[in-house]
Design a protein around this motif. Structure first.
Motif, mmCIF file in Angstrom:
data_model
loop_
_atom_site.group_PDB
_atom_site.id
_atom_site.type_symbol
_atom_site.label_atom_id
_atom_site.label_comp_id
_atom_site.label_asym_id
_atom_site.label_seq_id
_atom_site.Cartn_x
_atom_site.Cartn_y
_atom_site.Cartn_z
ATOM 1 N N PRO A 237 -35.068 -14.235 -27.144
ATOM 2 C CA PRO A 237 -36.305 -14.955 -26.846
ATOM 3 C C PRO A 237 -36.111 -16.339 -26.250
ATOM 4 O O PRO A 237 -37.046 -16.897 -25.680
ATOM 5 N N VAL A 238 -34.913 -16.933 -26.385
ATOM 6 C CA VAL A 238 -34.746 -18.326 -25.953
ATOM 7 C C VAL A 238 -34.092 -18.438 -24.578
ATOM 8 O O VAL A 238 -33.602 -19.505 -24.203
ATOM 9 N N LEU A 239 -34.104 -17.356 -23.809
ATOM 10 C CA LEU A 239 -33.682 -17.418 -22.409
ATOM 11 C C LEU A 239 -34.924 -17.410 -21.531
ATOM 12 O O LEU A 239 -35.778 -16.534 -21.685
ATOM 13 N N ALA A 240 -35.020 -18.339 -20.613
ATOM 14 C CA ALA A 240 -36.220 -18.440 -19.767
ATOM 15 C C ALA A 240 -36.181 -17.438 -18.618
ATOM 16 O O ALA A 240 -36.389 -17.783 -17.466
ATOM 17 N N LYS A 241 -35.943 -16.194 -18.964
ATOM 18 C CA LYS A 241 -36.003 -15.147 -17.948
ATOM 19 C C LYS A 241 -37.454 -14.770 -17.664
ATOM 20 O O LYS A 241 -37.752 -14.097 -16.683
ATOM 21 N N ASN A 242 -38.330 -15.201 -18.548
ATOM 22 C CA ASN A 242 -39.765 -15.117 -18.331
ATOM 23 C C ASN A 242 -40.330 -16.463 -18.789
ATOM 24 O O ASN A 242 -40.292 -16.775 -19.987
ATOM 25 N N VAL A 243 -40.821 -17.258 -17.850
ATOM 26 C CA VAL A 243 -41.239 -18.626 -18.177
ATOM 27 C C VAL A 243 -42.455 -18.667 -19.092
ATOM 28 O O VAL A 243 -42.782 -19.720 -19.646
ATOM 29 N N LEU B 278 -29.950 -21.794 -15.307
ATOM 30 C CA LEU B 278 -31.051 -21.134 -14.596
ATOM 31 C C LEU B 278 -32.040 -20.484 -15.557
ATOM 32 O O LEU B 278 -33.167 -20.167 -15.179
ATOM 33 N N PHE B 279 -31.629 -20.286 -16.800
ATOM 34 C CA PHE B 279 -32.492 -19.638 -17.782
ATOM 35 C C PHE B 279 -32.871 -20.587 -18.911
ATOM 36 O O PHE B 279 -33.061 -20.178 -20.058
ATOM 37 N N TYR B 280 -32.974 -21.856 -18.569
ATOM 38 C CA TYR B 280 -33.208 -22.891 -19.579
ATOM 39 C C TYR B 280 -34.671 -23.305 -19.603
ATOM 40 O O TYR B 280 -35.236 -23.700 -18.591
ATOM 41 N N TYR B 281 -35.307 -23.199 -20.777
ATOM 42 C CA TYR B 281 -36.643 -23.747 -20.987
ATOM 43 C C TYR B 281 -36.519 -25.251 -21.229
ATOM 44 O O TYR B 281 -35.679 -25.676 -22.010
ATOM 45 N N LYS B 282 -37.371 -26.024 -20.620
ATOM 46 C CA LYS B 282 -37.377 -27.450 -20.954
ATOM 47 C C LYS B 282 -38.730 -27.892 -21.489
ATOM 48 O O LYS B 282 -38.823 -28.690 -22.412
ATOM 49 N N LYS B 283 -39.788 -27.335 -20.939
ATOM 50 C CA LYS B 283 -41.114 -27.861 -21.295
ATOM 51 C C LYS B 283 -41.596 -27.414 -22.671
ATOM 52 O O LYS B 283 -42.425 -28.084 -23.294
ATOM 53 N N ASP B 284 -41.089 -26.280 -23.171
ATOM 54 C CA ASP B 284 -41.594 -25.738 -24.432
ATOM 55 C C ASP B 284 -40.551 -25.836 -25.537
ATOM 56 O O ASP B 284 -39.353 -25.678 -25.293
ATOM 57 N N GLU B 285 -41.022 -26.054 -26.753
ATOM 58 C CA GLU B 285 -40.147 -25.979 -27.913
ATOM 59 C C GLU B 285 -39.871 -24.504 -28.233
ATOM 60 O O GLU B 285 -40.678 -23.625 -27.940
ATOM 61 N N TYR B 286 -38.731 -24.253 -28.848
ATOM 62 C CA TYR B 286 -38.462 -22.895 -29.310
ATOM 63 C C TYR B 286 -39.335 -22.604 -30.524
ATOM 64 O O TYR B 286 -39.723 -23.525 -31.255
ATOM 65 N N PRO B 287 -39.686 -21.333 -30.745
ATOM 66 C CA PRO B 287 -40.642 -21.003 -31.809
ATOM 67 C C PRO B 287 -40.250 -21.598 -33.158
ATOM 68 O O PRO B 287 -39.107 -21.470 -33.608
ATOM 69 N N ALA B 288 -41.194 -22.266 -33.783
ATOM 70 C CA ALA B 288 -40.984 -22.849 -35.109
ATOM 71 C C ALA B 288 -41.490 -21.883 -36.176
ATOM 72 O O ALA B 288 -42.275 -20.970 -35.892
#
Length: 472
Positions: A95-101, A131-141
């Motif tokens: 879930p923590v790969l930004a393969k789907n933004v 290339l698969f890095y989320y920056k704008k969102d936190e990972y699910p808490a």
């Protein structure tokens, strides 16, 4: 029976799909299951599969994306249709790969609907995948997380996850399904990998120069990505120019099981792994594995009784063979580039300090160097016997590649442990225990993303093969 829903971006042939299939097989008699995917499956599964396009790869560059709340509702509808009500939990892979933004937003909407999530992390974007890095969102808490190795468990523990909400779930080791062909022995040392950069092909080539029985180093498959292809092609040219005893694409000429069974021993020189099958699978074929040990990956195996004491953790070479100034320049460039990509808070002063620390007693680990530096070193060893002897003095284990005085004891012990600790029955027991915890126990936790990134983007352990540009 628990009602379990699995989610993954796709069901293409590969590592995560294999794990999914194994999970379904392990749980088939004790759980009702539904599999949701973002792409139509390439192969059949023994459970119902529902295609929800909004779960597939999406980089946000077009207007064809689906609204996260709509995708979440599609998931909920599929669950209600299958189970005539709610499920016990949704088991989400990678879930923590930004393969789907939109993916993190989709998960948040599911959480708001009261759905329990088990987030199964196979790979981190922070681990050299910008290339698969989320920056704008936190990972699910406030969700339970699962990881596949002891390194990731320790990192996420340090990043804020609690013991009751973080679960270690090692993969099943089932080499060829137990069906091993009878084949004649050959004089090959097999490196059973695709020749991608992080597999550190140059180090395997260096080791092959010191093989004692004129073994032929065999690399099984070529890479697919353009950057890896460029590096791989460079090694093929280098081997041909220097007339080295190395075979590429061995897996295109013989089946993988045949190659493994015919090999004298298995080799690994990878600088980074996910689960670390290369340290377990060879024993299932009664083959010794020899080469580089990755402590963060192997610690858990050794805790379980696997004996990997014959492997090395560093292959030292004199830094003056490549030039300290060139090394520092390339190292700093790679580090600063990735700091900028990830928008990290690691400062340039820290990078400068780390340049000094990667050199130990005027030596540096071969695995930290890029292809250009590695080729320079191999050329020296090939052309100057004194340099070859110096390398052996720095790394005595190189003098006995694949030859271990207690190999029968090692094979017997490690085969026994792998069969006992990494089989489908043990996996099933662990997975069901995790599911019960997820269903019964709510957690309040959050991942500190700065800590997570710094754990992987560590200047003192940075390898140019993983973080640097390819240099011919």
């Amino acid at each position: 029976m628990k009602k379990i829903v699995f989610i993954h971006y796709h069901l293409r042939t590969g590592g995560v799909t294999t794990v999914l299939r194994q999970q379904i097989e392990a749980l088939k008699d004790v759980c009702q299951m539904l599999l949701l995917t973002g792409e139509p499956p390439e192969i059949s599964f023994s459970v119902e599969v529902v295609h929800i396009p909004g779960l597939g790869y999406f980089d946000g560059s077009s207007d064809q994306g689906f609204k996260p709340e709509e995708v979440a509702e599609s998931v909920i509808r599929a669950v209600k249709y299958k189970f005539k009500g709610k499920c016990d939990l949704i088991h989400v892979h990678n879930p923590v790969l930004a393969k789907n933004v939109n993916f993190l937003s989709i998960l948040r909407h599911l959480q708001k609907k009261g759905i329990r999530l088990f987030l199964h992390v196979h790979d981190f974007a922070e681990d050299g995948r910008p290339l698969f890095y989320y920056k704008k969102d936190e990972y699910p808490a406030d969700s339970h997380y699962g990881v596949i190795n002891s390194r990731d468990y320790e990192i996420l523990s340090g990043a804020g996850l609690k013991k009751e909400g973080l679960h270690l779930i090692p993969n099943i080791v089932d080499c060829f399904g137990g069906c091993l062909p009878e084949v004649a022995a050959s004089n090959i040392a097999l490196y059973p990998v695709r020749g991608i950069r992080r597999k550190n092909i140059g180090e395997a080539i260096l080791l092959s120069i010191f093989f004692k029985h004129n073994e032929n180093l065999a690399v099984t498959l070529p890479p697919a990505s353009p950057l890896d292809v460029e590096s791989y092609s460079g090694w093929k040219d280098f081997v041909r120019e220097n007339r080295l005893n190395v075979q590429f694409e061995a897996g295109l000429q013989k089946s993988f099981p045949e190659l493994v069974q015919s090999a004298r021993f298995i080799i690994t020189t990878s600088i980074t792994e996910g689960f670390g099958f290369s340290f377990l699978e060879p024993w299932m074929s009664k083959k010794v594995v020899w080469g580089r040990k990755l402590p963060g990956i192997c610690d858990g195996f050794e805790d379980n009784g696997i004996d990997l004491g014959h492997l090395y953790t560093k292959l030292l070479v004199p830094v003056n063979w490549i030039g300290r100034k060139n090394l520092y320049r390339r190292f700093k460039a790679a580090m600063m580039k990735n700091i900028n990509i990830y928008k990290s808070r690691i400062y340039s002063e820290k990078v400068a300090e780390s340049c000094e620390k990667i050199v130990e007693n005027e030596n540096i680990d071969f695995g930290l160097l890029d292809e250009s530096f590695q080729k320079d070193i191999i050329r020296r060893v090939l052309t100057d016997r004194k340099d070859a002897e110096r390398l052996l003095l720095l790394n005595p284990y190189m003098a006995i590649p694949g030859d271990l005085p207690d190999d029968k004891r090692l094979l017997k012990n490690n085969l026994k442990v792998v069969k006992e600790r990494y089989n489908i029955a043990a996996y099933k027991e662990n997975l069901l225990k995790i599911y019960s915890t997820v269903v019964k126990s709510r957690v309040r936790q959050r991942i500190n993303r700065d800590f997570l990134l710094k754990s992987f983007l560590n200047p003192e352990e940075l390898s140019l093969l993983k973080w640097g540009d390819y240099v011919e």
